[in-house]
Design a protein around this motif. Structure first.
Motif, PDB file in Angstrom:
ATOM      1  N   ARG A 292      25.909 -11.929  13.449  1.00  0.00           N
ATOM      2  CA  ARG A 292      25.597 -12.207  12.131  1.00  0.00           C
ATOM      3  C   ARG A 292      24.446 -13.086  11.973  1.00  0.00           C
ATOM      4  O   ARG A 292      23.314 -12.763  11.175  1.00  0.00           O
ATOM      5  N   PHE A 293      23.909 -14.002  12.887  1.00  0.00           N
ATOM      6  CA  PHE A 293      22.833 -14.632  12.791  1.00  0.00           C
ATOM      7  C   PHE A 293      21.817 -13.735  13.339  1.00  0.00           C
ATOM      8  O   PHE A 293      20.580 -13.886  12.588  1.00  0.00           O
ATOM      9  N   GLY A 294      22.047 -12.905  13.928  1.00  0.00           N
ATOM     10  CA  GLY A 294      20.915 -11.857  14.742  1.00  0.00           C
ATOM     11  C   GLY A 294      20.467 -11.344  13.301  1.00  0.00           C
ATOM     12  O   GLY A 294      19.113 -10.640  12.971  1.00  0.00           O
TER      13      GLY A 294
ATOM     14  N   GLU B  65      28.919 -30.290  13.955  1.00  0.00           N
ATOM     15  CA  GLU B  65      29.563 -28.919  14.938  1.00  0.00           C
ATOM     16  C   GLU B  65      30.689 -28.217  14.195  1.00  0.00           C
ATOM     17  O   GLU B  65      30.760 -26.999  14.351  1.00  0.00           O
ATOM     18  N   ARG B  66      31.507 -28.971  13.733  1.00  0.00           N
ATOM     19  CA  ARG B  66      32.575 -28.353  12.861  1.00  0.00           C
ATOM     20  C   ARG B  66      32.014 -27.403  11.875  1.00  0.00           C
ATOM     21  O   ARG B  66      32.893 -26.251  11.609  1.00  0.00           O
ATOM     22  N   PHE B  67      31.033 -27.777  11.138  1.00  0.00           N
ATOM     23  CA  PHE B  67      30.453 -26.943  10.219  1.00  0.00           C
ATOM     24  C   PHE B  67      29.819 -25.722  10.899  1.00  0.00           C
ATOM     25  O   PHE B  67      30.098 -24.536  10.204  1.00  0.00           O
ATOM     26  N   LEU B  68      29.318 -25.866  12.012  1.00  0.00           N
ATOM     27  CA  LEU B  68      28.706 -24.597  12.488  1.00  0.00           C
ATOM     28  C   LEU B  68      29.847 -23.646  13.061  1.00  0.00           C
ATOM     29  O   LEU B  68      29.636 -22.495  12.849  1.00  0.00           O
ATOM     30  N   ASP B  69      30.923 -24.298  13.584  1.00  0.00           N
ATOM     31  CA  ASP B  69      32.123 -23.329  13.839  1.00  0.00           C
ATOM     32  C   ASP B  69      32.595 -22.678  13.000  1.00  0.00           C
ATOM     33  O   ASP B  69      33.380 -21.719  13.068  1.00  0.00           O
ATOM     34  N   ALA B  70      32.622 -23.219  11.796  1.00  0.00           N
ATOM     35  CA  ALA B  70      33.297 -22.389  10.623  1.00  0.00           C
ATOM     36  C   ALA B  70      32.253 -21.675   9.519  1.00  0.00           C
ATOM     37  O   ALA B  70      32.911 -21.125   8.691  1.00  0.00           O
ATOM     38  N   LEU B  71      30.940 -21.408  10.144  1.00  0.00           N
ATOM     39  CA  LEU B  71      30.078 -20.433   9.413  1.00  0.00           C
ATOM     40  C   LEU B  71      30.877 -18.997   9.195  1.00  0.00           C
ATOM     41  O   LEU B  71      30.394 -18.217   8.167  1.00  0.00           O
ATOM     42  N   GLY B  72      31.757 -18.679   9.999  1.00  0.00           N
ATOM     43  CA  GLY B  72      32.292 -17.324   9.684  1.00  0.00           C
ATOM     44  C   GLY B  72      32.981 -17.394   8.363  1.00  0.00           C
ATOM     45  O   GLY B  72      33.375 -16.074   7.851  1.00  0.00           O
ATOM     46  N   ASP B  73      33.336 -18.210   7.897  1.00  0.00           N
ATOM     47  CA  ASP B  73      34.035 -18.379   6.632  1.00  0.00           C
ATOM     48  C   ASP B  73      33.255 -18.988   5.373  1.00  0.00           C
ATOM     49  O   ASP B  73      33.210 -18.394   4.365  1.00  0.00           O
ATOM     50  N   ASN B  74      32.339 -19.724   5.991  1.00  0.00           N
ATOM     51  CA  ASN B  74      31.597 -20.462   4.789  1.00  0.00           C
ATOM     52  C   ASN B  74      30.029 -19.625   4.570  1.00  0.00           C
ATOM     53  O   ASN B  74      29.540 -19.914   3.432  1.00  0.00           O
ATOM     54  N   LEU B  75      29.569 -18.586   5.529  1.00  0.00           N
ATOM     55  CA  LEU B  75      28.450 -18.136   5.447  1.00  0.00           C
ATOM     56  C   LEU B  75      28.782 -16.644   5.163  1.00  0.00           C
ATOM     57  O   LEU B  75      29.593 -16.013   6.049  1.00  0.00           O
ATOM     58  N   LYS B  76      28.333 -16.268   4.266  1.00  0.00           N
ATOM     59  CA  LYS B  76      28.375 -14.714   3.764  1.00  0.00           C
ATOM     60  C   LYS B  76      27.060 -13.915   3.446  1.00  0.00           C
ATOM     61  O   LYS B  76      26.159 -14.528   2.962  1.00  0.00           O
ATOM     62  N   VAL B  77      26.969 -12.680   4.266  1.00  0.00           N
ATOM     63  CA  VAL B  77      25.875 -12.149   4.147  1.00  0.00           C
ATOM     64  C   VAL B  77      25.985 -10.750   3.698  1.00  0.00           C
ATOM     65  O   VAL B  77      27.030 -10.010   3.867  1.00  0.00           O
ATOM     66  N   TYR B  78      24.727 -10.224   3.031  1.00  0.00           N
ATOM     67  CA  TYR B  78      24.893  -8.663   2.789  1.00  0.00           C
ATOM     68  C   TYR B  78      24.784  -7.699   3.847  1.00  0.00           C
ATOM     69  O   TYR B  78      24.416  -8.274   4.865  1.00  0.00           O
TER      70      TYR B  78
ATOM     71  N   PRO C 191      21.473 -26.831  20.402  1.00  0.00           N
ATOM     72  CA  PRO C 191      21.000 -25.443  21.069  1.00  0.00           C
ATOM     73  C   PRO C 191      22.282 -24.837  21.693  1.00  0.00           C
ATOM     74  O   PRO C 191      21.887 -23.509  21.910  1.00  0.00           O
ATOM     75  N   GLY C 192      23.344 -25.230  22.009  1.00  0.00           N
ATOM     76  CA  GLY C 192      24.241 -24.534  22.926  1.00  0.00           C
ATOM     77  C   GLY C 192      25.456 -24.036  22.115  1.00  0.00           C
ATOM     78  O   GLY C 192      26.255 -23.186  22.574  1.00  0.00           O
ATOM     79  N   ASN C 193      25.264 -24.065  20.616  1.00  0.00           N
ATOM     80  CA  ASN C 193      26.309 -23.696  19.897  1.00  0.00           C
ATOM     81  C   ASN C 193      26.131 -21.952  19.817  1.00  0.00           C
ATOM     82  O   ASN C 193      25.149 -21.378  19.752  1.00  0.00           O
ATOM     83  N   GLY C 194      27.460 -21.516  19.946  1.00  0.00           N
ATOM     84  CA  GLY C 194      27.579 -20.099  20.060  1.00  0.00           C
ATOM     85  C   GLY C 194      26.854 -19.035  18.833  1.00  0.00           C
ATOM     86  O   GLY C 194      26.950 -17.918  18.920  1.00  0.00           O
ATOM     87  N   PHE C 195      26.818 -19.746  17.620  1.00  0.00           N
ATOM     88  CA  PHE C 195      26.573 -18.943  16.438  1.00  0.00           C
ATOM     89  C   PHE C 195      24.972 -18.530  16.547  1.00  0.00           C
ATOM     90  O   PHE C 195      24.686 -17.326  16.077  1.00  0.00           O
ATOM     91  N   TRP C 196      24.217 -19.014  17.591  1.00  0.00           N
ATOM     92  CA  TRP C 196      22.836 -18.508  17.686  1.00  0.00           C
ATOM     93  C   TRP C 196      22.756 -17.286  18.515  1.00  0.00           C
ATOM     94  O   TRP C 196      21.754 -16.412  18.312  1.00  0.00           O
ATOM     95  N   SER C 197      24.029 -16.826  18.993  1.00  0.00           N
ATOM     96  CA  SER C 197      23.830 -15.588  19.889  1.00  0.00           C
ATOM     97  C   SER C 197      24.824 -14.653  19.121  1.00  0.00           C
ATOM     98  O   SER C 197      25.209 -13.399  19.542  1.00  0.00           O
TER      99      SER C 197
END
Length: 336
Positions: free
Chosen positions: A220-222, A135-148, A211-217
């Protein structure tokens, strides 16, 4: 092993269970962990023997699946032990690679490796410490996941550095020098396209665990899921680039796509996992994507995905990813 257990579940035929148990015996044999630490995943002396985080991620996935199918808690316990063997920095939400001898090799800098390790950990969410780290990994995707800008996921962890690009260009130049056809596309983008659905498949696994993690909404995920519907993605899978693989075989497609990562299966699972983002056309798209994969790689004479690839052993094994798909018609097929 995962595929064999799933086929046994569907058919009830003992021969598939027996074959799965033989595969399990191979996976759990002492020589797979010769020093009682990380698994020995490959023998290339120019690379780490444990295959970064992706090697143990696949082992953990298999052990958890087998543990549940066979109702053997020892296998899930082993999976948890292997997961927690890898150091995790909560400040960066990044895991380190563990060598076969138990020493640490530093942070694995490939994003899909970190993501799949987290997805494998998500299968162990009943373990409180494992769940906390994922869950910490998911919450830190703002720093670790980069997209074009178009939503394509960048291959390196945290985005592209100048040093990484320089290394990729040098490696590409060496491959290019051996070829007569120099009309190639950007190798960095080409590789990212080949791995994009491998990433979204892992996100599908994580969404089921958390399923309740905020990243799915998130926006960036969209965007990154939306890229699967972009013509650039479909075209990028068809584009020939970096074709020389381990045996120098020339391939008709992006060698990181259909010939290695099976996007037909991975996109299908992504659509199934995030159906609301695809609307009513989702079922049709799933069938079309499965058909594309089979049409390009499946050989009906041997019953395996071994066509148009320079790594038939790996590609044929990757059909296991389909075990999580629901029943779908296959459109476009034409597989030989």
């Amino acid at each position: 092993m995962i595929l064999l257990l799933r086929v046994h579940e569907i058919t009830g035929e003992q021969r598939f269970r027996d074959a799965a148990l033989r595969a399990l015996g191979y996976v759990t044999a002492a020589e797979r962990r010769p020093m009682g630490a990380a698994y020995w995943m490959r023998e290339n002396p120019q690379k780490d023997f444990s295959n970064g985080l992706i090697g143990p991620a696949w082992i953990i996935e298999a052990l958890v699946f087998a543990g549940r199918a066979l109702e053997d808690s020892r296998l899930t316990d082993l999976a948890g032990t292997l997961f927690l063997l890898h150091p995790f920095d909560p400040s960066t939400a990044r895991w380190e690679t563990v060598n076969v001898d138990g020493s640490y090799a530093g942070v694995d800098r490939t994003f899909n490796h970190q993501l799949w390790f987290a997805a494998a950990g998500g299968l162990l969410k009943s373990n409180g410490l494992v769940a906390e780290r994922v869950e910490r990994f998911l919450d830190a995707l703002g720093d670790n996941l980069k997209v074009y800008p178009n939503g394509l996921i960048m291959h390196p962890l945290g985005g592209i550095s100048r040093l990484w690009v320089r290394g990729e260009i040098k490696r590409f130049a060496k491959r290019l020098a051996k070829r007569s056809n120099r009309n190639a596309v950007d190798p960095v983008v080409n590789k990212a396209i080949g791995y994009h659905a491998f990433n979204t498949y892992a996100f599908g696994l994580l969404s089921k665990s958390f399923p309740g993690n905020g990243f799915w909404s998130s926006e960036r995920f969209g965007r990154l899921v939306g890229f699967l519907k972009d013509p650039t993605y479909l075209d990028g899978l068809e584009v020939f680039c970096c074709a020389g693989g381990g045996n120098g075989k020339t391939l008709p497609f992006n060698r990181f796509g259909y010939p290695y990562n099976p996007p037909g299966i991975e996109v299908a699972f992504t659509i199934q996992s995030f159906g609301s983002l695809f609307g009513e056309e989702g079922p049709r798209l799933i069938s079309e994507w499965i058909g594309r994969q089979l049409e390009r790689t499946y050989d009906s004479q041997v019953g395996l995905m071994v066509r148009n690839t320079d790594d038939p052993a790996t590609l044929s094994a990757r059909v296991y990813e389909a075990v999580r798909l629901e029943d779908h018609a296959v459109l476009g097929g034409g597989a030989r």
